[in-house]
Design a protein around this motif. Structure first.
Motif, PDB file in Angstrom:
ATOM      1  N   ASN A 703       0.847  -1.188   0.000  1.00  0.00           N
ATOM      2  CA  ASN A 703       0.000   0.000   0.000  1.00  0.00           C
ATOM      3  C   ASN A 703       0.880   1.234   0.000  1.00  0.00           C
ATOM      4  O   ASN A 703       1.739   1.396   0.874  1.00  0.00           O
ATOM      5  CB  ASN A 703      -0.927   0.015   1.220  1.00  0.00           C
ATOM      6  CG  ASN A 703      -1.747   1.289   1.295  1.00  0.00           C
ATOM      7  OD1 ASN A 703      -1.354   2.245   1.948  1.00  0.00           O
ATOM      8  ND2 ASN A 703      -2.879   1.303   0.618  1.00  0.00           N
ATOM      9  N   TYR A 704       0.691   2.069  -0.985  1.00  0.00           N
ATOM     10  CA  TYR A 704       1.458   3.326  -1.066  1.00  0.00           C
ATOM     11  C   TYR A 704       0.490   4.495  -0.985  1.00  0.00           C
ATOM     12  O   TYR A 704      -0.497   4.556  -1.724  1.00  0.00           O
ATOM     13  CB  TYR A 704       2.246   3.402  -2.368  1.00  0.00           C
ATOM     14  CG  TYR A 704       3.075   4.669  -2.471  1.00  0.00           C
ATOM     15  CD1 TYR A 704       4.265   4.798  -1.760  1.00  0.00           C
ATOM     16  CD2 TYR A 704       2.653   5.732  -3.260  1.00  0.00           C
ATOM     17  CE1 TYR A 704       5.021   5.957  -1.826  1.00  0.00           C
ATOM     18  CE2 TYR A 704       3.407   6.896  -3.339  1.00  0.00           C
ATOM     19  CZ  TYR A 704       4.588   7.012  -2.622  1.00  0.00           C
ATOM     20  OH  TYR A 704       5.334   8.160  -2.678  1.00  0.00           O
ATOM     21  N   LYS A 705       0.787   5.429  -0.072  1.00  0.00           N
ATOM     22  CA  LYS A 705      -0.065   6.597   0.112  1.00  0.00           C
ATOM     23  C   LYS A 705       0.721   7.861  -0.166  1.00  0.00           C
ATOM     24  O   LYS A 705       1.826   8.052   0.345  1.00  0.00           O
ATOM     25  CB  LYS A 705      -0.617   6.639   1.543  1.00  0.00           C
ATOM     26  CG  LYS A 705      -1.561   7.810   1.785  1.00  0.00           C
ATOM     27  CD  LYS A 705      -2.090   7.839   3.210  1.00  0.00           C
ATOM     28  CE  LYS A 705      -3.014   9.018   3.429  1.00  0.00           C
ATOM     29  NZ  LYS A 705      -3.523   9.082   4.818  1.00  0.00           N
ATOM     30  N   MET A 706       0.157   8.721  -1.007  1.00  0.00           N
ATOM     31  CA  MET A 706       0.776  10.001  -1.333  1.00  0.00           C
ATOM     32  C   MET A 706       0.312  11.041  -0.317  1.00  0.00           C
ATOM     33  O   MET A 706      -0.858  11.091   0.038  1.00  0.00           O
ATOM     34  CB  MET A 706       0.406  10.418  -2.751  1.00  0.00           C
ATOM     35  CG  MET A 706       0.773   9.360  -3.791  1.00  0.00           C
ATOM     36  SD  MET A 706       0.181   9.743  -5.443  1.00  0.00           S
ATOM     37  CE  MET A 706       0.463   8.173  -6.270  1.00  0.00           C
ATOM     38  N   ASP A 707       1.254  11.873   0.125  1.00  0.00           N
ATOM     39  CA  ASP A 707       0.896  12.858   1.157  1.00  0.00           C
ATOM     40  C   ASP A 707       1.335  14.277   0.803  1.00  0.00           C
ATOM     41  O   ASP A 707       1.420  15.133   1.679  1.00  0.00           O
ATOM     42  CB  ASP A 707       1.495  12.444   2.508  1.00  0.00           C
ATOM     43  CG  ASP A 707       3.019  12.422   2.486  1.00  0.00           C
ATOM     44  OD1 ASP A 707       3.617  12.690   1.435  1.00  0.00           O
ATOM     45  OD2 ASP A 707       3.610  12.139   3.550  1.00  0.00           O
ATOM     46  N   GLN A 708       1.609  14.524  -0.476  1.00  0.00           N
ATOM     47  CA  GLN A 708       1.995  15.865  -0.902  1.00  0.00           C
ATOM     48  C   GLN A 708       1.382  16.171  -2.252  1.00  0.00           C
ATOM     49  O   GLN A 708       1.027  15.275  -3.024  1.00  0.00           O
ATOM     50  CB  GLN A 708       3.519  15.988  -1.006  1.00  0.00           C
ATOM     51  CG  GLN A 708       4.257  15.808   0.307  1.00  0.00           C
ATOM     52  CD  GLN A 708       5.733  16.095   0.167  1.00  0.00           C
ATOM     53  OE1 GLN A 708       6.137  17.197  -0.184  1.00  0.00           O
ATOM     54  NE2 GLN A 708       6.555  15.102   0.460  1.00  0.00           N
ATOM     55  N   GLY A 709       1.263  17.483  -2.554  1.00  0.00           N
ATOM     56  CA  GLY A 709       0.816  17.915  -3.862  1.00  0.00           C
ATOM     57  C   GLY A 709      -0.651  17.647  -4.128  1.00  0.00           C
ATOM     58  O   GLY A 709      -1.447  17.399  -3.231  1.00  0.00           O
ATOM     59  N   ALA A 710      -0.995  17.676  -5.413  1.00  0.00           N
ATOM     60  CA  ALA A 710      -2.385  17.530  -5.815  1.00  0.00           C
ATOM     61  C   ALA A 710      -2.937  16.143  -5.523  1.00  0.00           C
ATOM     62  O   ALA A 710      -4.149  15.968  -5.411  1.00  0.00           O
ATOM     63  CB  ALA A 710      -2.508  17.838  -7.310  1.00  0.00           C
ATOM     64  N   LEU A 711      -2.063  15.148  -5.390  1.00  0.00           N
ATOM     65  CA  LEU A 711      -2.498  13.773  -5.140  1.00  0.00           C
ATOM     66  C   LEU A 711      -2.462  13.406  -3.659  1.00  0.00           C
ATOM     67  O   LEU A 711      -2.550  12.228  -3.320  1.00  0.00           O
ATOM     68  CB  LEU A 711      -1.627  12.799  -5.939  1.00  0.00           C
ATOM     69  CG  LEU A 711      -1.675  12.952  -7.458  1.00  0.00           C
ATOM     70  CD1 LEU A 711      -0.768  11.939  -8.119  1.00  0.00           C
ATOM     71  CD2 LEU A 711      -3.100  12.820  -7.987  1.00  0.00           C
ATOM     72  N   ASN A 712      -2.343  14.400  -2.800  1.00  0.00           N
ATOM     73  CA  ASN A 712      -2.323  14.143  -1.363  1.00  0.00           C
ATOM     74  C   ASN A 712      -3.592  13.395  -0.943  1.00  0.00           C
ATOM     75  O   ASN A 712      -4.706  13.823  -1.220  1.00  0.00           O
ATOM     76  CB  ASN A 712      -2.227  15.469  -0.614  1.00  0.00           C
ATOM     77  CG  ASN A 712      -2.136  15.279   0.886  1.00  0.00           C
ATOM     78  OD1 ASN A 712      -1.948  14.173   1.384  1.00  0.00           O
ATOM     79  ND2 ASN A 712      -2.263  16.379   1.617  1.00  0.00           N
ATOM     80  N   GLY A 713      -3.412  12.248  -0.272  1.00  0.00           N
ATOM     81  CA  GLY A 713      -4.532  11.448   0.176  1.00  0.00           C
ATOM     82  C   GLY A 713      -4.835  10.259  -0.700  1.00  0.00           C
ATOM     83  O   GLY A 713      -5.653   9.411  -0.339  1.00  0.00           O
ATOM     84  N   LEU A 714      -4.173  10.168  -1.859  1.00  0.00           N
ATOM     85  CA  LEU A 714      -4.401   9.051  -2.768  1.00  0.00           C
ATOM     86  C   LEU A 714      -3.531   7.865  -2.370  1.00  0.00           C
ATOM     87  O   LEU A 714      -2.339   8.011  -2.095  1.00  0.00           O
ATOM     88  CB  LEU A 714      -4.079   9.466  -4.205  1.00  0.00           C
ATOM     89  CG  LEU A 714      -4.298   8.393  -5.286  1.00  0.00           C
ATOM     90  CD1 LEU A 714      -5.781   8.098  -5.432  1.00  0.00           C
ATOM     91  CD2 LEU A 714      -3.692   8.838  -6.619  1.00  0.00           C
ATOM     92  N   GLY A 715      -4.123   6.678  -2.333  1.00  0.00           N
ATOM     93  CA  GLY A 715      -3.386   5.475  -1.985  1.00  0.00           C
ATOM     94  C   GLY A 715      -3.616   4.374  -3.009  1.00  0.00           C
ATOM     95  O   GLY A 715      -4.705   4.256  -3.573  1.00  0.00           O
ATOM     96  N   LEU A 716      -2.593   3.578  -3.250  1.00  0.00           N
ATOM     97  CA  LEU A 716      -2.667   2.467  -4.195  1.00  0.00           C
ATOM     98  C   LEU A 716      -2.279   1.174  -3.480  1.00  0.00           C
ATOM     99  O   LEU A 716      -1.290   1.147  -2.745  1.00  0.00           O
ATOM    100  CB  LEU A 716      -1.737   2.702  -5.381  1.00  0.00           C
ATOM    101  CG  LEU A 716      -1.957   3.998  -6.183  1.00  0.00           C
ATOM    102  CD1 LEU A 716      -0.873   4.154  -7.241  1.00  0.00           C
ATOM    103  CD2 LEU A 716      -3.334   4.007  -6.823  1.00  0.00           C
TER     104      LEU A 716
END
Length: 799
Positions: A703-716
């Motif tokens: 599980n990878y979660k983005m926490d910066q920029g426009a994709l903050n909060g998106l997880g794969l």
């Protein structure tokens, strides 16, 4: 082609400009330390920047760091079960590091006891629940214990124990289910089902837990019967239900999915009195769910209210009531049958009919817990539970001999009543504490464990299930050209329930009484830990088939754990199990209790100072008095079992879980299991693989979660399950019954924005025909097929 170059150049320039803007953005950092009220590091606790929706996890020293934080004023949020929430303001200046030190104050919701470090953002935890009784961190316990966190359960959208729980633990597989309970194998045999430290395993009951009321699931490898109640030699899984936290909060969740699945759940947590002494938590769930099989469904609801009263600073009382209800078309319609071999019928195949009366399962239980802090070093816990499980309905299985002789297309369907009444009472008293003699510390555990289980089953009435044409002629059921909907109501059996099930049902009664004691001696400043434990158990069982027997046995346990450094430990353990065997042999004689001996050597390590951990274990279990099929004395529909003599299981397990890189969580495990029949009255079975086991099992979930920029909060998320050299459910020297390798790929996308979370999971992405099964009494093949590609969408809101 040339006309596209200007557009390409423009896109390239925009990308470079965007990248330059990102990299040129001036940022700062936040670092700090979180400690609990006893001045110990709050390892594993999550720290969140509220405005940015960014979260990090404190390491084993309670130290955390968040980098690339834009200039500004922010609020840090720290929450830990048993402690008051902390919100701390912090200012970030570009090019500088803001340092904060956070002290957590103990709330009045806990009794200065070791609490579970609840980390909602991680797939790992450093501590077990208090229901396992032990007082040490996982890394110091001489046993392989794997914890499946609530966050991981939510990420994978697991709704009950019948689904993908086992993928998160090395060597664990689900080999069969009857719509109401999960049959999980590990280390060569079925594992026991526990709830809040109590053994709830019975014959086909009670109803498996819905995940809406579950906080975590703990898999304990090996016997460890001393630790809780009697368990199988392979281990047990302990379902820990949600308890009041003392915070006012809640969560609502709605899920939609393939096969007409509709589901909603609510979780309320808070205080009922102004002084904060009376706490509550209630979880409710409702589900309407179809199936990949025609006419199948599983409609459920559950209600689980919990009250906790803090009598004073030293005593608390907890009352928990659970009601679960499940309704299915008919039990057994999830099986597929064929004389020709496995998987020669579609996944949607069913022997059921659309006009069956539903089978209803009603599971109610009450749990009472008293916690009392005797002094700063000692604590007493008493808990008692009562389970009442009722089932009223029908089951399906082919009538003997299954298929019409000379025609492998015509299946002789049979239907029978299957009503159950299960009554289980369990009581446990135990004390744990710490003392010191000279330079040696003692972590002591001692207690009494009692259980009484009374079950009534009614299979006494059965009939053939036939379809009819317009002229009233019987239409044979051709599995390769099945005709459904031609069984009129007048042809459905009308079972007689005029007598109470206690009068018409077969009574199974088993129970045990036990005393246990353990001392974990800490030597050389607790770097070396020696565990000495023993349990004396008396088993009692009776039923019309096996009669009554009573037997007792002392089972010792010796364990050694040594810390090479604060993040690394090696361990050795030797322990035993002692369990009843149900039924009789062909002569009507009852079986001796099943015994198991386990030798285990392991190595545990926390990496990156606790961000992720790994466990490597090597073990050998010798099981005696194991029941297997007795084809020599079985005839037709009458099937006997026998004590096959001995089975030996050797294996290697590797478990890895946690945040291996920034924002990348991993659960990965592998198990090699060599489970062989070593002694048997049938020489042909010696050396064969133990039923229900897989030689190689490897699982991964990322599980990878983005926490910066426009994709903050998106997880794969992406994961797979892989099993090699699978044996069928019954021991056999017929290689044609071996199961093919198993590979399933799943993945998902999550998005979190503020209090809202969206989660999409796609299971069986490759649409594989996946199943497990066996060959029934050397005649026909039977198996349970999993659904093909299916999707679930969940939306949750926290308040």
């Amino acid at each position: 082609m040339n006309q596209q170059f200007p557009q390409l150049k423009l896109l390239t320039c925009l990308f470079l400009l965007f990248s330059a803007t990102i990299f040129a953005q001036v940022t700062g950092s936040i670092k700090g330390t979180v400690k609990t009220s006893d001045n110990k590091p709050a390892e594993g606790v999550s720290i969140t920047i509220k405005e940015l929706n960014r979260t990090t996890i404190a390491d084993n020293n309670g130290i955390f760091a968040i980098t690339k934080v834009p200039d500004g004023n922010y609020k840090l949020i720290v929450s830990l079960v048993g402690y008051n929430d902390v919100e701390q303001n912090v200012s970030v200046v570009s090019g500088e590091t803001a340092t904060v030190n956070i002290d957590l104050a103990l709330s009045n919701t806990e009794l200065n006891q070791v609490v579970v470090l609840s980390n909602k953002s991680a797939f790992k935890t450093n501590r077990i629940s208090s229901s396992l009784r032990l007082q040490s961190p996982i890394i110091e316990i001489p046993q392989n214990i794997q914890v499946i966190t609530g966050k991981l359960i939510q990420d994978q959208q697991i709704f009950d124990m019948l689904e993908g729980v086992t993928r998160n633990v090395s060597g664990a597989t689900r080999v069969e289910h009857w719509d109401n309970y999960a049959n999980i194998f590990m280390r060569g045999s079925q594992v026991s089902a526990f709830r809040n430290g109590m053994n709830v395993s019975t014959t086909w009951g009670p109803l498996t837990e819905d995940m809406s009321m579950v906080e975590r699931i703990e898999f304990v490898k090996g016997p460890a019967g001393f630790m809780l109640a009697n368990g199988n030699p392979s281990g047990f899984y302990n379902v820990v239900t949600k308890k009041p936290s003392g915070r006012t909060k809640g969560e609502a969740n709605i899920s939609l999915g393939s096969f007409d699945m509709y589901r909603a759940s609510l979780d309320f947590d808070g205080k009922l009195s102004k002084d904060g002494k009376l706490l509550y938590r209630i979880n409710v769930m409702g589900q309407a769910k179809g199936s990949h099989r025609d006419f199948d469904y599983n409609n459920r609801y559950s209600i689980a209210p919990v009250l906790k009263y803090l009598v004073d600073d030293n005593t608390s009382i907890t009352l928990e009531y659970t009601k679960q209800f499940s309704q299915v078309n008919i039990i057994g319609s999830n099986y597929v049958f064929s004389n020709r071999g496995y998987a020669d019928l579609p996944k949607s195949f069913t022997t059921g009919e659309p006009n069956f009366k539903p089978t209803n399962m009603d599971d109610q239980s009450i749990l009472a817990i008293i916690d009392h802090k005797i002094n700063d070093k000692w604590k007493f816990t008493g808990q008692a539970s009562y389970f009442n499980y009722k089932q009223e309905g029908m089951s399906m299985w082919p009538q003997w001999p299954g298929f019409t002789p000379g025609n492998d297309e015509i299946l002789n369907r049979g239907i029978s009543i299957w009503d159950i009444l299960g009554l289980t009472k369990t009581g446990q008293f135990f004390v744990n504490g710490e003392e010191k003699t000279g330079s040696i510390t003692h972590k002591i555990l001692g207690g009494i464990d009692m259980s009484d289980k009374m079950y009534y089953h009614d299979w006494s009435q059965s009939a053939a299930l036939n379809g009819y044409d317009a002229s009233g002629n019987i239409v044979p059921f051709n599995i390769y050209n099945p005709i459904h909907g031609n069984v009129p109501a007048s042809a459905m059996p009308n079972f007689d329930r005029s007598r109470n099930i206690k009068e018409r049902g077969v009574q199974y009664h088993n129970g045990y009484n036990a005393f246990y004691m353990q001392d974990e001696l800490g030597l050389f400043e607790d770097k070396l830990r020696l565990t000495l434990a023993g349990r004396y158990t008396t088993l009692k069982t009776s039923n019309p088939y096996s009669g009554s027997f009573k037997d007792s046995k002392f089972t010792p346990r010796v364990g050694v754990s040594y810390s090479l450094n604060k993040n690394t430990a090696a361990y050795f353990v030797s322990d035993q199990s002692f369990n009843e065997n149900y039924g009789t042999d062909w002569q009507g004689k009852s079986f001796d209790p099943q015994t198991g001996n386990n030798l285990e050597l392991g190595f545990k390590r926390d990496w990156m100072n606790g961000k992720w951990n790994s466990v490597v274990a090597v073990y050998q279990i010798t099981n005696k008095n194991i029941l297997t099929a007795d084809p020599e004395h079985s005839t037709g529909a009458i099937q006997y079992s026998r004590q096959s003599g001995e089975q030996k299981v050797k294996g290697v397990e590797v478990d890895v879980r946690g945040e291996i890189f920034k924002n990348l969580d991993l659960v990965m495990n592998y198990a090699f299991t060599e489970a062989k029949v070593t002694k048997d009255t049938d020489p042909a079975l010696v050396g064969t693989q133990v039923a229900g086991t897989s030689r190689h099992i490897q699982n991964t979930w990322l599980n990878y979660k983005m926490d910066q920029g426009a994709l903050n909060g998106l997880g794969l998320s992406l994961g797979y399950q892989y099993q090699v050299d699978r044996s069928p459910w019954f021991v056999s020297n017929d290689q044609s019954t071996n199961l093919p390798d198993y590979f399933r790929l799943d993945g998902g996308v999550t998005y979190q924005k503020g209090k809202m979370t969206y989660n999409v999971i796609v299971n069986n992405i490759l649409n594989q025909y996946l199943y497990s099964g066996g060959k029934y009494s050397g005649s026909y093949f039977y198996w349970q097929a999993e659904p093909g590609t299916n999707v679930r969408l969940s939306v949750s809101y926290k308040f």
